[in-house]
Structure formats: structure tokens, C-alpha cells
Design a protein around this motif. Structure first.
Motif, PDB file in Angstrom:
ATOM      1  N   ARG A 616      -1.928  -0.778  46.270  1.00 55.19           N
ATOM      2  CA  ARG A 616      -0.597  -0.899  46.859  1.00 55.19           C
ATOM      3  C   ARG A 616      -0.325  -2.335  47.300  1.00 55.19           C
ATOM      4  O   ARG A 616       0.747  -2.907  47.043  1.00 55.19           O
ATOM      5  CB  ARG A 616      -0.475   0.048  48.044  1.00 55.19           C
ATOM      6  CG  ARG A 616       0.905   0.040  48.692  1.00 55.19           C
ATOM      7  CD  ARG A 616       0.869   0.649  50.059  1.00 55.19           C
ATOM      8  NE  ARG A 616       2.191   0.806  50.621  1.00 55.19           N
ATOM      9  CZ  ARG A 616       2.431   1.000  51.898  1.00 55.19           C
ATOM     10  NH1 ARG A 616       1.400   1.076  52.760  1.00 55.19           N
ATOM     11  NH2 ARG A 616       3.663   1.132  52.355  1.00 55.19           N
ATOM     12  N   VAL A 657       1.267   6.933  39.540  1.00 60.34           N
ATOM     13  CA  VAL A 657       2.227   6.124  40.295  1.00 60.34           C
ATOM     14  C   VAL A 657       2.882   5.158  39.311  1.00 60.34           C
ATOM     15  O   VAL A 657       2.247   4.198  38.852  1.00 60.34           O
ATOM     16  CB  VAL A 657       1.540   5.357  41.442  1.00 60.34           C
ATOM     17  CG1 VAL A 657       2.573   4.583  42.254  1.00 60.34           C
ATOM     18  CG2 VAL A 657       0.773   6.313  42.351  1.00 60.34           C
ATOM     19  N   ILE A 677      12.537  11.038  50.260  1.00 57.09           N
ATOM     20  CA  ILE A 677      11.858  11.424  49.024  1.00 57.09           C
ATOM     21  C   ILE A 677      12.838  12.226  48.175  1.00 57.09           C
ATOM     22  O   ILE A 677      13.515  13.131  48.678  1.00 57.09           O
ATOM     23  CB  ILE A 677      10.599  12.263  49.313  1.00 57.09           C
ATOM     24  CG1 ILE A 677       9.583  11.447  50.118  1.00 57.09           C
ATOM     25  CG2 ILE A 677       9.963  12.741  48.003  1.00 57.09           C
ATOM     26  CD1 ILE A 677       8.366  12.242  50.537  1.00 57.09           C
ATOM     27  N   ARG A 705      10.541  10.601  43.573  1.00 56.90           N
ATOM     28  CA  ARG A 705      10.862   9.178  43.724  1.00 56.90           C
ATOM     29  C   ARG A 705      10.946   8.862  45.210  1.00 56.90           C
ATOM     30  O   ARG A 705      11.619   9.561  45.964  1.00 56.90           O
ATOM     31  CB  ARG A 705      12.174   8.819  43.052  1.00 56.90           C
ATOM     32  CG  ARG A 705      12.586   7.359  43.337  1.00 56.90           C
ATOM     33  CD  ARG A 705      13.796   6.909  42.582  1.00 56.90           C
ATOM     34  NE  ARG A 705      13.460   6.505  41.218  1.00 56.90           N
ATOM     35  CZ  ARG A 705      13.935   7.076  40.126  1.00 56.90           C
ATOM     36  NH1 ARG A 705      14.763   8.091  40.228  1.00 56.90           N
ATOM     37  NH2 ARG A 705      13.567   6.659  38.927  1.00 56.90           N
ATOM     38  N   ALA A 706      10.207   7.843  45.623  1.00 54.31           N
ATOM     39  CA  ALA A 706      10.233   7.427  47.024  1.00 54.31           C
ATOM     40  C   ALA A 706      11.492   6.600  47.276  1.00 54.31           C
ATOM     41  O   ALA A 706      11.756   5.620  46.564  1.00 54.31           O
ATOM     42  CB  ALA A 706       8.985   6.614  47.356  1.00 54.31           C
ATOM     43  N   SER A 709      10.002   4.457  52.945  1.00 57.91           N
ATOM     44  CA  SER A 709       8.607   4.697  53.319  1.00 57.91           C
ATOM     45  C   SER A 709       8.529   5.693  54.468  1.00 57.91           C
ATOM     46  O   SER A 709       9.457   5.816  55.276  1.00 57.91           O
ATOM     47  CB  SER A 709       7.937   3.387  53.726  1.00 57.91           C
ATOM     48  OG  SER A 709       8.602   2.827  54.851  1.00 57.91           O
ATOM     49  N   TYR A 738      -3.581   9.742  46.873  1.00 57.23           N
ATOM     50  CA  TYR A 738      -2.471   8.827  47.123  1.00 57.23           C
ATOM     51  C   TYR A 738      -1.512   9.457  48.121  1.00 57.23           C
ATOM     52  O   TYR A 738      -0.510  10.076  47.746  1.00 57.23           O
ATOM     53  CB  TYR A 738      -1.744   8.492  45.816  1.00 57.23           C
ATOM     54  CG  TYR A 738      -1.021   7.162  45.880  1.00 57.23           C
ATOM     55  CD1 TYR A 738      -1.734   5.980  45.863  1.00 57.23           C
ATOM     56  CD2 TYR A 738       0.369   7.098  45.968  1.00 57.23           C
ATOM     57  CE1 TYR A 738      -1.095   4.750  45.929  1.00 57.23           C
ATOM     58  CE2 TYR A 738       1.020   5.874  46.034  1.00 57.23           C
ATOM     59  CZ  TYR A 738       0.282   4.709  46.014  1.00 57.23           C
ATOM     60  OH  TYR A 738       0.916   3.490  46.095  1.00 57.23           O
ATOM     61  N   VAL A 740       1.298  10.214  51.160  1.00 55.00           N
ATOM     62  CA  VAL A 740       2.712   9.863  51.245  1.00 55.00           C
ATOM     63  C   VAL A 740       2.932   8.529  51.956  1.00 55.00           C
ATOM     64  O   VAL A 740       3.848   7.777  51.621  1.00 55.00           O
ATOM     65  CB  VAL A 740       3.483  11.007  51.949  1.00 55.00           C
ATOM     66  CG1 VAL A 740       4.921  10.596  52.258  1.00 55.00           C
ATOM     67  CG2 VAL A 740       3.475  12.256  51.082  1.00 55.00           C
ATOM     68  N   TRP A 743       3.469   5.600  49.702  1.00 56.59           N
ATOM     69  CA  TRP A 743       4.553   5.568  48.732  1.00 56.59           C
ATOM     70  C   TRP A 743       5.549   4.467  49.120  1.00 56.59           C
ATOM     71  O   TRP A 743       6.112   4.473  50.222  1.00 56.59           O
ATOM     72  CB  TRP A 743       5.274   6.913  48.678  1.00 56.59           C
ATOM     73  CG  TRP A 743       4.412   8.058  48.180  1.00 56.59           C
ATOM     74  CD1 TRP A 743       3.088   8.031  47.942  1.00 56.59           C
ATOM     75  CD2 TRP A 743       4.857   9.373  47.893  1.00 56.59           C
ATOM     76  NE1 TRP A 743       2.646   9.258  47.510  1.00 56.59           N
ATOM     77  CE2 TRP A 743       3.723  10.104  47.467  1.00 56.59           C
ATOM     78  CE3 TRP A 743       6.082  10.019  47.940  1.00 56.59           C
ATOM     79  CZ2 TRP A 743       3.790  11.452  47.105  1.00 56.59           C
ATOM     80  CZ3 TRP A 743       6.164  11.357  47.569  1.00 56.59           C
ATOM     81  CH2 TRP A 743       5.015  12.065  47.150  1.00 56.59           C
ATOM     82  N   ASP A 747       8.873   3.960  43.969  1.00 55.98           N
ATOM     83  CA  ASP A 747       7.695   4.527  43.294  1.00 55.98           C
ATOM     84  C   ASP A 747       8.042   5.911  42.755  1.00 55.98           C
ATOM     85  O   ASP A 747       8.700   6.714  43.436  1.00 55.98           O
ATOM     86  CB  ASP A 747       6.531   4.661  44.277  1.00 55.98           C
ATOM     87  CG  ASP A 747       5.818   3.348  44.523  1.00 55.98           C
ATOM     88  OD1 ASP A 747       6.106   2.375  43.805  1.00 55.98           O
ATOM     89  OD2 ASP A 747       4.974   3.302  45.446  1.00 55.98           O
ATOM     90  N   ILE A 749       6.198   9.253  41.612  1.00 56.47           N
ATOM     91  CA  ILE A 749       4.890   9.888  41.744  1.00 56.47           C
ATOM     92  C   ILE A 749       4.816  11.073  40.794  1.00 56.47           C
ATOM     93  O   ILE A 749       5.676  11.968  40.821  1.00 56.47           O
ATOM     94  CB  ILE A 749       4.659  10.360  43.197  1.00 56.47           C
ATOM     95  CG1 ILE A 749       4.939   9.227  44.189  1.00 56.47           C
ATOM     96  CG2 ILE A 749       3.233  10.893  43.349  1.00 56.47           C
ATOM     97  CD1 ILE A 749       4.090   7.999  44.004  1.00 56.47           C
TER      98      ILE A 749
END
Length: 800
Positions: A616, A657, A677, A705-706, A709, A738, A740, A743, A747, A749
Motif C-alpha cells: 500500500r 487489488v 464502499i 470499489r473504495a 478510506s 487485505y 478494509v 483500502w 481501489d 477489491i
């Protein structure tokens, strides 16, 4: 008689040679375990160079340093002295068994001693306790040799007794030096001493001599036992925090183990011979008690030359259990069960007794099969079970690796062959292939009632066959569940499986009846095969996860001369053994990212479980994933900053990712969780295309999709509800690798999960609900199909 002895001697040589090959073949096929072997190797390396060390070196470490000094600093050089100690243990076990019970028992003792994980792992690793096991076995051999003559000796000579006592003093020094008097020396010495006094009346009367030729040995053994026991008791009462030579450790604040902790460790580490150990202990005690009952009735004494060995092996194992339980409660943590030879002798003597007296018992065979199944169950559920005999703590097999199939084959074959070897009837004749049909004909002639039963059975088999054919031809019209259809189709095989099963059972019994006195040998071969897998399969494969050697070998093969390697939280000590060139030791993630962000190729080794955090930080700096060049180890990764030509990226993050969603999603959705999210949809992979059957598995891939954060590690819940039942699919994203909180914005996922449908679930359409939760709170659903409990109504799963 002479040819039989030569034959047995050849088998003894073959058995010892087999165990030696088991230990030395591919002894350098796996790297040094970090940190377990690495600490031993470091101390030994300093000792070999004549440098001072900060911590006291054990006898095993001194042997490793001797190997380094003579052969160079290599894995095989450090392990060779430990493996030689293992070979010595097997030879001592053979000599001990053959001296009192014959060469055949000696061969069995050598095979049993040398093929259990308890032995193999301690004799093929630098941290192994093979030297201590060998020293204790030598104490047992010398003590019994001093107290009792050979089974075929006419009389005992005082000079021989003195020679054995002198050898015993040397063996005691070695045993005390390796693991202390409590664990290393007292169990076999006390067992031999007590055996000498317990068998004194029978041995004296049988000799017909006025004097007692064993008195010198008994008194000498008693004196040595009392001296060592007194020294152990003195230090135990003193309870000092300093290490005691006699206790083999120092007093510490420990949680006393339960009485069965040592038994459990032996049960798991002594496999597959554990399956025979209770039978052997019971039989040996029965034979020993029978001799004493004969003497008590003043009848003709039973000249049983193996009596001292049987009784001593029992007492040796019991005293070893007591000593280790005491040690673990106050003076140390993980230690090896050193009376390995005592356990092997009990099993070997039991097998020799079964073979010599042609004892056959289906009850014993079933018990052995059951115990082998228990060992297999623990090996499958707890993959670190085979390692319970090693002197290490905090050691677990990685979850990503569980060789339960290999163990199932080895232990399953051993259990079945033990069943046939212990239970098969010597009078089993040639297989009667028509026996099932002859049985039916005989019953038909017995009268009307039997005819009606046979007609009903025939109609039932016919119905099963017809039903099975229909289940293949028109399954939809029968309206059967998937699980029901499977079982109905299997019924088609029933008329053929019954006679085949009966014929196979007849053939097995016939073969084992023909083997005669050799009917136990297939079981011995299966036990040896388990040892081969433990040595040549399990241990090298496990070492890939606990040794960084593979990582550094990949670096040496892939890197160019000017491409540097940095280590982060790996430890430069391992690199000293394997890596070529200069290694940079980094202490922070930022420094590691700075190293990898260079325009030229750079390399790095770091803990595997820190890949998400490091990747990350690297993506935030460069916008790209780190390329993982070697991910074979579950503990250490080799990474680089540029793609490798002709070599795939082994990072799971590059698959899970991403920066973009797939072009086509099977079940697209647009769901917003608290504007943080976005659920893009999911793919379903079902065994039958549009449905899954009860008792089957299926896969879901969620696409998220993030948007912003999240500081909290939310978990994903999946509820698949219908017919009054629920399939639970709660899990951490990306298999927990990975979370949350890592994220970043934009990103995408790819979160995969496999789910099982219980066999008892009814057919029907089940609604798929999902969402995010942390503790008792759920992430609010701002938009998209959802219920009042913040559960997204994702779609429907059909179970049929």
C-alpha cells in the motif's frame, strides 16, 4: 540355525542401512530454519571459528560446530553429526533388543526406532535431540548389559559386568551432559535398577548357583541411581533460578501441564507405531505378570530371556513420562520425549511375540486400525501435530499448507495392513470366487421362508438398479435433489460392489495367510514408508516456509551484479549463509519504499504478512504494485520493483487489488455503503451452471470499489436465507490478507470466498444478503436494494 542367524543379520544390516539412508539422503535439501535452527547454527559457527559465545552451548551445538569445523559452514555439515547420533541410536536399539530377544526383535526395534516423526525430525535438524536420545539409549544398554547376561550366554563373567559398568559411567556422563540427570540419565538407570531387583528371585533360582552373580551389578546400579536421584532432589529443593546440570534447566514460573500433555505429544509424534503401543504395553505387562505368577506358585521357573528387557522398557517409559512431566511443570518448556528406544522396544517385542507364537486377534487389529485413524484425524485437523516431538515452542505449520492426503495414504495403509496382519486367520484357504452365489444357493434350499427373503432382496437390488438407471437418464422427471440423485446413482453399483467387496476381502485374507510368519512385514513396510515421507517429503516441504534459503537462492539466480538486496525485519543472520553480495538492513517501511522506488531494479526481502502494508505504501508512492518474485515461504517474500521477464508476479494483491473493475460482471449492482464502499456486483460459480446441490460447494467473487478510506477493520457478512435455513459466509476481505482499513480511494477489491451447502438443506431459492459489520454495528446502506437491517439484497441462489 546358522543360516537363520545369517539371514537375520542381513536383515539387521539392511534395516540400519535403510535408516541411515533415511537420514542422510537429501540432508541439505532444506534450508536452516529461522529462528529455530539459525540460533544453533550461529553459536556453532562462532565455536567453529574459535570465537567466544554469549550463551552456553549444548552438546548438540558442539556437535554442529564440529561439523562446521571439519566440513565447512553448510546445512549438511551442521546436520551430519546430529544424523550420525540418530544412526547410533538405531544401532543401540538393535543391540539392546537382539541381546535379550533375538536378532528378529532387533530388526524390528531398528525399524520402529528409525521411522517415526519423533526420531526423524530430531535426527535431521540442527536443533534435534538425537544426541540426547542416543546417550539415554546407551545408558539403557549398558545398565541392562551389566545386570543381565545375553539370552544365549551360559554364565555371567565378572569381567564382563565390570566392563559394562565402566561403559555405563561414560554413557551417564553423556546423558547428563546432554539433557541433565532428571531427563537424560535417571529414567533408564532407575528402570534397569528396579528390573534387577524385581527379577532377582527368578534369575537366581534359575541359575541353580549358590551365589548371586548379578549382585555386583544390582548394588552398583542402585548406588548410581541413589546418587543421581539425590543430586536431582537437592537441586529441586534448592529451587534456584540458575541452571542446574542435574535438573537440565532452571526454576521458572510456569503453568504446570496436565497429566496427559506428554502422552498426547508421544501419541502424535511416535506415529504410526502409536497404533501398536497400547497393545504392546498391555501384552508386555501380561507376559511379565505371568512369569511372576509362575514363580510365586513355586512351579518350574519360566526361562524367559526377554523378561528383563520387557520389564525395563515398561519402567523406562513410565519413568521418562514422570520425569518429563515434572520438568515441564517447573524447569523448562518444550523437550523431546527421550525414551524413544523404550517405546520402540515395546512395539518390537510385541511384534516378535505375535510372530513367534502365531498370535492372531481381530480385536487387536481393529484396535490398531482405530488408533491409526485417531492419529490421522489429528494430523488432518492440526498440521503441526507431527512436530510435537521436537524441542521447540511456538511452532505452527502455515495454514496454507496441509499435507493431509499424504498422511492419509501412509497412515491409512498402515492401519489396514495392521488389521490384516494382526487378525488374519492362518487357515484361510484359496479364495472362493463363487462363494457369494453359493451362499445364496444354500439359503434358497433351506425352505420357503428363506426363499421369500431372497426374492425380496433380489427385487430390492433390481429396484435399486432401475432407480439408478433412471437417475442417470431422466433426473429432472424424478424431481430428486442433487444429493439424492448422487446416492441413487450409486445404488446402481450395489449389485456389483457386494461380490467384488467379498472377493477382495477373501483375497486379502488368503494373501496374509500365505505370508505366514511374514504377515507383519507389509505393515512394517507401510510404517517405513511413513518414515520416508516424514524425512523426504514433509520436512523439506515444511522447511520452505521456515527457511529463507529459497528466497535468497531466487535472488542469487535472478539479480544482476549491481542490483542490491534490502532486508526489512528478516534478520541479516540468514543472509550470511545464503545471499551473495552486500545486504542492506532497513528498519522502517518508509526506508524500504524509498529503496524500491528507485528507477533501477531493486530487491527486498521482508515478512510475508507485511506485504499488504508495504505494498500500500509503495502504491501510494508509485501507483504500482510491488512485484513478488518468490512467495513459496509463508514467512518471507522476495520482492522487486520491476516486472520479471518470463516469470509471473506471485503477489496475491495483483489479483485482488486492482485499479479497474472487470469488463463484465455476472450480477451487476450499484450499492453504496455509507458513501465509502461501493458494491459493483458479484460472480457466482456453481457446480451445475444455474444451481448448486445440497452437500456441494460454490464460489462467490465480490467486487468492491473504495470511495473513501475507513479507519476500522469491517468484516463482510453473507447470509443466504431460505426454507427456514441459513448459510453463513462471514469473513475478512481477501481471506483476511487485505483488511478494509488498507483500502485506498478508487481501489477495486476482488474478494473471493468458497461456501458449502450443508447436505441437510432443502431444495429451493435462497436469497443472498450481504453487508459490512464491526462488532455490533453495521455499515449503513445509503443506496441500493437493502432491508431495514442494512443488509443488501444481492440476488438469489438456487439449491436443487
Amino acid at each position: 540355525m546358522e543360516s537363520t542367524r545369517r539371514h537375520d543379520a542381513l536383515w539387521a544390516l539392511a534395516a540400519c542401512g535403510f535408516v541411515a539412508a533415511l537420514l542422510f539422503v537429501r540432508i541439505s535439501a532444506f534450508g536452516i530454519w529461522d529462528p529455530w535452527e539459525l540460533g544453533t547454527a550461529d553459536i556453532a559457527r562462532h565455536l567453529a571459528a574459535g570465537e567466544p559465545v554469549a550463551t552456553p552451548a549444548s552438546w548438540s551445538t558442539w556437535l554442529v560446530s564440529l561439523g562446521f569445523r571439519q566440513l565447512g559452514v553448510h546445512e549438511w555439515a551442521g546436520r551430519t553429526p546430529i544424523a550420525l547420533s540418530g544412526v547410533l541410536t538405531v544401532l543401540l536399539a538393535y543391540l539392546l533388543a537382539s541381546r535379550f530377544a533375538g536378532q528378529r526383535a532387533g530388526v524390528y526395534a531398528a525399524i520402529v526406532t528409525g521411522t517415526s516423526p519423533l526420531f526423524v525430525f530430531n535426527a535431521r535438524a540442527m536443533l534435534g535431540d538425537a544426541p540426547a536420545i542416543a546417550a539415554q539409549t546407551a545408558v539403557g544398554l549398558c545398565a541392562l548389559g551389566a545386570a543381565f547376561p545375553r539370552r544365549d550366554a551360559a554364565e555371567r563373567k565378572p569381567a564382563h559386568t565390570l566392563a559394562w559398568l565402566a561403559a555405563l559411567l561414560g554413557a551417564l556422563c553423556l546423558a547428563v551432559g546432554t539433557r541433565g540427570a532428571l531427563l537424560g540419565a535417571l529414567p533408564p538407570l532407575a528402570a534397569a535398577t528396579l528390573t534387577g531387583w524385581l527379577t532377582k528371585p527368578a534369575r537366581s533360582n534359575a541359575s541353580g548357583a549358590d551365589g548371586d552373580p548379578g549382585a555386583l551389578a544390582r548394588y552398583a546400579l542402585s548406588a548410581l541411581t541413589l546418587v543421581l536421584a539425590g543430586l536431582v532432589a537437592r537441586d529441586a529443593l534448592h529451587d534456584s533460578a540458575d541452571r542446574s546440570l542435574w535438573l537440565g534447566g532452571q526454576a521458572a514460573s510456569l503453568t504446570p501441564p496436565t497429566f496427559d500433555s506428554v502422552i498426547e505429544a508421544v501419541f502424535l509424534a511416535f506415529a504410526p507405531w502409536t497404533a501398536l503401543l497400547p497393545l504392546a504395553m498391555g501384552r508386555m505387562w501380561q507376559l511379565t505378570a505371568a512369569v511372576h505368577e509362575t514363580d510365586a506358585r513355586d512351579e518350574q521357573p519360566n526361562e524367559d530371556a526377554a523378561l528383563p528387557l520387557r520389564l525395563c522398557a515398561l519402567l523406562w517409559a513410565v519413568f521418562g513420562y514422570a520425569a518429563q512431566t515434572l520438568f515441564l511443570s517447573r524447569y523448562g518448556r518444550e523437550v523431546t520425549f527421550l525414551p524413544l528406544c523404550a517405546l520402540a522396544l515395546l512395539v518390537a517385542l510385541y511384534l516378535e511375540d505375535v510372530e513367534r507364537n502365531d498370535r492372531r486377534s481381530w480385536a487387536a487389529g481393529i484396535a490398531a486400525l482405530f488408533l491409526a485413524g485417531l492419529v490421522l484425524r489429528d494430523y488432518a485437523l492440526y498440521p503441526s501435530s507431527p512436530l510435537r516431538g521436537m524441542p521447540i515452542s511456538n511452532f505452527d505449520v502455515p495454514k496454507v499448507w496441509n499435507p493431509k492426503l499424504e498422511w492419509a495414504i501412509g497412515l491409512g495403509a498402515f492401519g489396514v495392513l495392521a488389521l490384516l496382519g494382526l487378525g488374519s486367520d492362518a487357515g484361510s484357504g484359496k479364495p472362493q470366487w463363487l462363494a457369494p452365489y453359493q451362499f445364496v444357493r444354500t439359503q434358497w434350499r433351506r425352505g420357503l421362508g428363506f426363499k421369500l427373503w431372497l426374492v425380496g432382496a433380489a427385487l430390492g437390488l433390481l429396484a435399486a438398479m432401475v432407480f439408478g438407471v433412471l437417475a442417470y437418464a431422466i433426473p429432472e422427471q424424478l424431481e430428486l435433489s442433487t444429493l439424492g440423485a448422487k446416492w441413487v446413482r450409486r445404488l446402481l453399483l450395489l449389485p456389483f460392489a457386494l461380490p467384488i467387496g467379498v472377493s477382495a476381502a477373501q483375497l486379502g485374507l488368503f494373501v496374509f495367510a500365505k505370508l505366514g510368519r511374514y504377515r507383519l512385514w507389509p505393515m512394517l513396510a507401510a510404517g517405513a514408508a511413513v518414515g520416508v515421507y516424514a524425512s523426504q517429503g514433509f520436512l523439506p516441504a515444511l522447511s520452505e516456509h521456515f527457511s529463507p534459503r529459497e528466497v535468497y537462492e531466487s535472488y542469487n539466480a535472478l539479480a544482476q551484479a549491481n542490483e542490491g538486496l534490502a532486508e526489512y525485519r528478516v534478520g541479516g543472520r540468514a543472509a550470511a549463509y545464503y545471499a551473495k553480495g552486500k545486504i542492506a538492513e532497513l528498519t522502517s517501511v518508509s526506508a524500504l519504499v524509498e529503496h524500491l522506488a528507485a528507477k533501477t531494479r531493486r530487491w527486498a526481502a521482508f515478512p510475508a504478512d507485511e506485504l499488504p502494508t508495504i505494498d500500500r505504501a509503495y502504491r501510494q508512492r508509485t501507483g504500482e504494485h510491488i512485484v513478488v518474485a518468490d512467495a513459496r515461504s509463508a514467512r518471507v517474500l522476495l520482492a522487486t520493483n520491476q516486472p520479471l521477464h518470463g516469470k509471473a508476479d506471485q503477489s496475491f494483491l495483483s489479483q485482488h487489488v486492482r485499479s479497474a473493475a472487470p469488463a463484465k460482471i455476472q450480477h451487476p449492482l450499484d450499492v453504496s455503503f455509507d458513501d465509502r464502499i461501493q458494491l459493483l456486483g458479484y460472480d457466482l460459480t456453481l457446480p451445475h451452471g444455474s444451481y448448486v446441490g445440497a452437500g456441494e460447494s460454490f464460489k462467490i467473487v465480490w467486487y468492491f470499489r473504495a470511495k473513501k478510506s475507513l479507519p476500522i477493520d469491517y468484516r463482510i457478512f453473507v447470509h443466504i436465507d431460505g426454507e427456514g435455513q441459513r448459510i453463513h459466509g462471514d469473513h475478512d476481505p481477501v481471506g483476511g490478507k487485505y483488511p478494509v482499513r488498507l483500502w485506498d480511494e478508487n481501489d477495486v477489491i476482488y474478494d473471493e470466498q468458497d461456501l458449502d451447502v450443508p447436505a441437510s438443506y432443502h431444495a429451493g431459492d435462497y436469497t443472498i444478503f450481504m453487508g459490512f459489520y464491526a462488532g455490533d454495528s453495521r455499515l449503513p446502506v445509503k443506496s441500493g436494494p437493502a432491508d431495514a437491517d442494512n443488509r443488501v439484497r444481492a440476488g438469489v441462489l438456487r439449491i436443487q
